[in-house]
Design a protein around this motif. Sequence first.
Motif, PDB file in Angstrom:
ATOM      1  N   ARG A  89       0.934  -1.230   0.136  1.00  0.00           N
ATOM      2  CA  ARG A  89      -0.235   0.495  -0.103  1.00  0.00           C
ATOM      3  C   ARG A  89       0.646   1.288  -0.131  1.00  0.00           C
ATOM      4  O   ARG A  89       1.956   1.209   0.418  1.00  0.00           O
ATOM      5  N   ALA A  90      -0.207   1.857  -0.362  1.00  0.00           N
ATOM      6  CA  ALA A  90       1.183   3.406   0.047  1.00  0.00           C
ATOM      7  C   ALA A  90       0.917   3.755   0.871  1.00  0.00           C
ATOM      8  O   ALA A  90       0.264   3.766   2.076  1.00  0.00           O
ATOM      9  N   GLY A  91       3.051   4.149   1.220  1.00  0.00           N
ATOM     10  CA  GLY A  91       2.692   4.976   2.292  1.00  0.00           C
ATOM     11  C   GLY A  91       3.460   5.949   2.605  1.00  0.00           C
ATOM     12  O   GLY A  91       2.730   7.334   1.604  1.00  0.00           O
ATOM     13  N   LYS A  92       4.318   6.872   3.785  1.00  0.00           N
ATOM     14  CA  LYS A  92       4.157   8.614   3.589  1.00  0.00           C
ATOM     15  C   LYS A  92       4.509   9.062   2.631  1.00  0.00           C
ATOM     16  O   LYS A  92       5.198   9.691   1.691  1.00  0.00           O
ATOM     17  N   ASP A  93       6.463   8.137   2.370  1.00  0.00           N
ATOM     18  CA  ASP A  93       7.528   8.787   1.403  1.00  0.00           C
ATOM     19  C   ASP A  93       7.606   7.057   0.865  1.00  0.00           C
ATOM     20  O   ASP A  93       8.261   7.734  -0.905  1.00  0.00           O
ATOM     21  N   ASP A  94       7.140   5.587   0.795  1.00  0.00           N
ATOM     22  CA  ASP A  94       7.616   4.255   0.154  1.00  0.00           C
ATOM     23  C   ASP A  94       6.115   3.835   0.342  1.00  0.00           C
ATOM     24  O   ASP A  94       5.779   3.932   0.903  1.00  0.00           O
ATOM     25  N   PHE A  95       6.048   2.711  -1.164  1.00  0.00           N
ATOM     26  CA  PHE A  95       5.116   2.162  -0.648  1.00  0.00           C
ATOM     27  C   PHE A  95       5.625   1.529   0.798  1.00  0.00           C
ATOM     28  O   PHE A  95       7.241   0.532   1.036  1.00  0.00           O
ATOM     29  N   GLU A  96       4.641   0.364   1.199  1.00  0.00           N
ATOM     30  CA  GLU A  96       4.636  -0.430   2.464  1.00  0.00           C
ATOM     31  C   GLU A  96       3.364  -1.825   2.148  1.00  0.00           C
ATOM     32  O   GLU A  96       3.155  -2.193   1.427  1.00  0.00           O
ATOM     33  N   VAL A  97       5.009  -2.335   2.789  1.00  0.00           N
ATOM     34  CA  VAL A  97       4.651  -4.234   2.520  1.00  0.00           C
ATOM     35  C   VAL A  97       4.080  -4.821   3.712  1.00  0.00           C
ATOM     36  O   VAL A  97       4.234  -4.648   4.757  1.00  0.00           O
ATOM     37  N   PHE A  98       2.925  -5.535   3.645  1.00  0.00           N
ATOM     38  CA  PHE A  98       2.313  -6.383   4.886  1.00  0.00           C
ATOM     39  C   PHE A  98       3.786  -7.417   5.561  1.00  0.00           C
ATOM     40  O   PHE A  98       3.963  -8.203   4.902  1.00  0.00           O
ATOM     41  N   ASP A  99       3.816  -7.080   6.802  1.00  0.00           N
ATOM     42  CA  ASP A  99       4.407  -7.857   7.705  1.00  0.00           C
ATOM     43  C   ASP A  99       3.074  -9.290   8.198  1.00  0.00           C
ATOM     44  O   ASP A  99       3.017  -8.440   9.309  1.00  0.00           O
ATOM     45  N   ILE A 100       3.520 -10.596   8.160  1.00  0.00           N
ATOM     46  CA  ILE A 100       2.855 -11.535   8.673  1.00  0.00           C
ATOM     47  C   ILE A 100       2.947 -11.919  10.266  1.00  0.00           C
ATOM     48  O   ILE A 100       3.070 -11.898  10.830  1.00  0.00           O
ATOM     49  N   GLN A 101       4.421 -11.937  10.344  1.00  0.00           N
ATOM     50  CA  GLN A 101       4.943 -11.130  12.137  1.00  0.00           C
ATOM     51  C   GLN A 101       3.901 -10.555  12.979  1.00  0.00           C
ATOM     52  O   GLN A 101       4.313 -10.816  13.606  1.00  0.00           O
ATOM     53  N   THR A 102       4.338  -9.319  12.520  1.00  0.00           N
ATOM     54  CA  THR A 102       3.601  -7.747  12.959  1.00  0.00           C
ATOM     55  C   THR A 102       2.329  -7.331  12.842  1.00  0.00           C
ATOM     56  O   THR A 102       1.583  -7.293  14.027  1.00  0.00           O
ATOM     57  N   LYS A 103       1.327  -8.592  11.387  1.00  0.00           N
ATOM     58  CA  LYS A 103       0.009  -7.849  10.975  1.00  0.00           C
ATOM     59  C   LYS A 103       0.242  -6.667  11.137  1.00  0.00           C
ATOM     60  O   LYS A 103      -0.735  -6.167  10.876  1.00  0.00           O
ATOM     61  N   ARG A 104       1.438  -6.065  10.474  1.00  0.00           N
ATOM     62  CA  ARG A 104       0.568  -4.635   9.957  1.00  0.00           C
ATOM     63  C   ARG A 104       2.260  -4.715   8.717  1.00  0.00           C
ATOM     64  O   ARG A 104       2.758  -4.737   7.663  1.00  0.00           O
ATOM     65  N   TYR A 105       1.142  -3.232   8.423  1.00  0.00           N
ATOM     66  CA  TYR A 105       2.462  -2.681   7.122  1.00  0.00           C
ATOM     67  C   TYR A 105       3.687  -1.797   7.511  1.00  0.00           C
ATOM     68  O   TYR A 105       3.193  -0.772   8.179  1.00  0.00           O
ATOM     69  N   ILE A 106       4.614  -2.346   6.882  1.00  0.00           N
ATOM     70  CA  ILE A 106       6.029  -1.936   7.112  1.00  0.00           C
ATOM     71  C   ILE A 106       7.000  -1.465   5.699  1.00  0.00           C
ATOM     72  O   ILE A 106       6.355  -1.950   4.677  1.00  0.00           O
ATOM     73  N   THR A 107       7.600  -0.353   5.878  1.00  0.00           N
ATOM     74  CA  THR A 107       8.413   0.366   5.398  1.00  0.00           C
ATOM     75  C   THR A 107       8.625  -1.044   3.710  1.00  0.00           C
ATOM     76  O   THR A 107       9.102  -2.324   4.581  1.00  0.00           O
ATOM     77  N   LEU A 108       9.231  -1.303   2.146  1.00  0.00           N
ATOM     78  CA  LEU A 108       9.691  -1.673   2.024  1.00  0.00           C
ATOM     79  C   LEU A 108      11.392  -2.090   2.005  1.00  0.00           C
ATOM     80  O   LEU A 108      11.383  -3.563   2.292  1.00  0.00           O
ATOM     81  N   ASP A 109      11.799  -1.145   3.052  1.00  0.00           N
ATOM     82  CA  ASP A 109      13.334  -1.689   3.546  1.00  0.00           C
ATOM     83  C   ASP A 109      13.582  -1.589   4.278  1.00  0.00           C
ATOM     84  O   ASP A 109      14.363  -2.799   5.167  1.00  0.00           O
ATOM     85  N   ALA A 110      12.561  -1.604   5.355  1.00  0.00           N
ATOM     86  CA  ALA A 110      11.883  -2.817   6.416  1.00  0.00           C
ATOM     87  C   ALA A 110      11.308  -4.035   6.513  1.00  0.00           C
ATOM     88  O   ALA A 110      12.297  -4.748   7.007  1.00  0.00           O
ATOM     89  N   PHE A 111      11.055  -4.119   5.107  1.00  0.00           N
ATOM     90  CA  PHE A 111      10.418  -5.811   4.678  1.00  0.00           C
ATOM     91  C   PHE A 111      11.624  -6.429   4.507  1.00  0.00           C
ATOM     92  O   PHE A 111      12.299  -7.794   4.994  1.00  0.00           O
ATOM     93  N   ASN A 112      13.078  -5.493   3.107  1.00  0.00           N
ATOM     94  CA  ASN A 112      13.931  -5.942   2.808  1.00  0.00           C
ATOM     95  C   ASN A 112      15.288  -6.340   3.846  1.00  0.00           C
ATOM     96  O   ASN A 112      15.302  -7.348   3.820  1.00  0.00           O
ATOM     97  N   ALA A 113      14.734  -5.181   5.111  1.00  0.00           N
ATOM     98  CA  ALA A 113      16.605  -6.115   6.326  1.00  0.00           C
ATOM     99  C   ALA A 113      15.393  -7.180   7.269  1.00  0.00           C
ATOM    100  O   ALA A 113      16.699  -7.617   7.349  1.00  0.00           O
ATOM    101  N   ARG A 114      14.603  -7.530   7.037  1.00  0.00           N
ATOM    102  CA  ARG A 114      14.124  -8.586   7.837  1.00  0.00           C
ATOM    103  C   ARG A 114      14.183  -9.636   6.938  1.00  0.00           C
ATOM    104  O   ARG A 114      14.260 -10.465   7.492  1.00  0.00           O
ATOM    105  N   TYR A 115      13.607  -9.783   5.663  1.00  0.00           N
ATOM    106  CA  TYR A 115      13.557 -11.063   5.513  1.00  0.00           C
ATOM    107  C   TYR A 115      15.039 -11.033   3.700  1.00  0.00           C
ATOM    108  O   TYR A 115      15.289 -12.103   3.774  1.00  0.00           O
ATOM    109  N   GLY A 116      15.294  -9.640   3.157  1.00  0.00           N
ATOM    110  CA  GLY A 116      15.457  -9.720   2.455  1.00  0.00           C
ATOM    111  C   GLY A 116      14.518 -10.178   1.200  1.00  0.00           C
ATOM    112  O   GLY A 116      13.804 -10.102   1.231  1.00  0.00           O
ATOM    113  N   GLU A 117      15.101  -8.946  -0.032  1.00  0.00           N
ATOM    114  CA  GLU A 117      14.606  -8.634  -1.223  1.00  0.00           C
ATOM    115  C   GLU A 117      14.055 -10.052  -1.902  1.00  0.00           C
ATOM    116  O   GLU A 117      13.147  -9.885  -2.660  1.00  0.00           O
ATOM    117  N   TYR A 118      14.948 -10.652  -2.094  1.00  0.00           N
ATOM    118  CA  TYR A 118      14.526 -12.056  -2.379  1.00  0.00           C
ATOM    119  C   TYR A 118      13.285 -13.027  -1.850  1.00  0.00           C
ATOM    120  O   TYR A 118      12.118 -13.224  -2.857  1.00  0.00           O
TER     121      TYR A 118
END
Length: 140
Positions: A89-118
Amino acid sequence: MNEAKESGANGIIGVNISYTPASDRRAQPCWTAIGIAIHADSLDENAFTSINDDFAAKFRRTPVTRDELARFIEQTVSYLKNNALELTRAGKDDFEVFDIQTKRYITLDAFNARYGEYAYKMLSRAFDAAMAEESRTADQ
């Protein structure tokens, strides 16, 4: 290891070991180990183990194995479908990705840091395929 001992360290934390196979017959395979050398005289053995585990947990990207990635994708896609949510979904500065662990949307950078780009790429493909299949089923 020798460099760590020479610098006065008596422990290594956050060790990451990787293997690179030979690219052709003339090349040699290569093992690489990276970690942080520390001096831990003031810590008892249990405290040192705890610090190493905490450090490893902080920098461990999950999912790690193919099976874990498959479960992660399956759980995420299922949760999104069952709750009529989008993967991004659209975020403040960038789009956000749903994180199943937190059940919230987080920034793409945070998602990639947690799970990896792959993991994001594979999740995105699986979600798109699931939505396309759901759309085809609904049209019939």
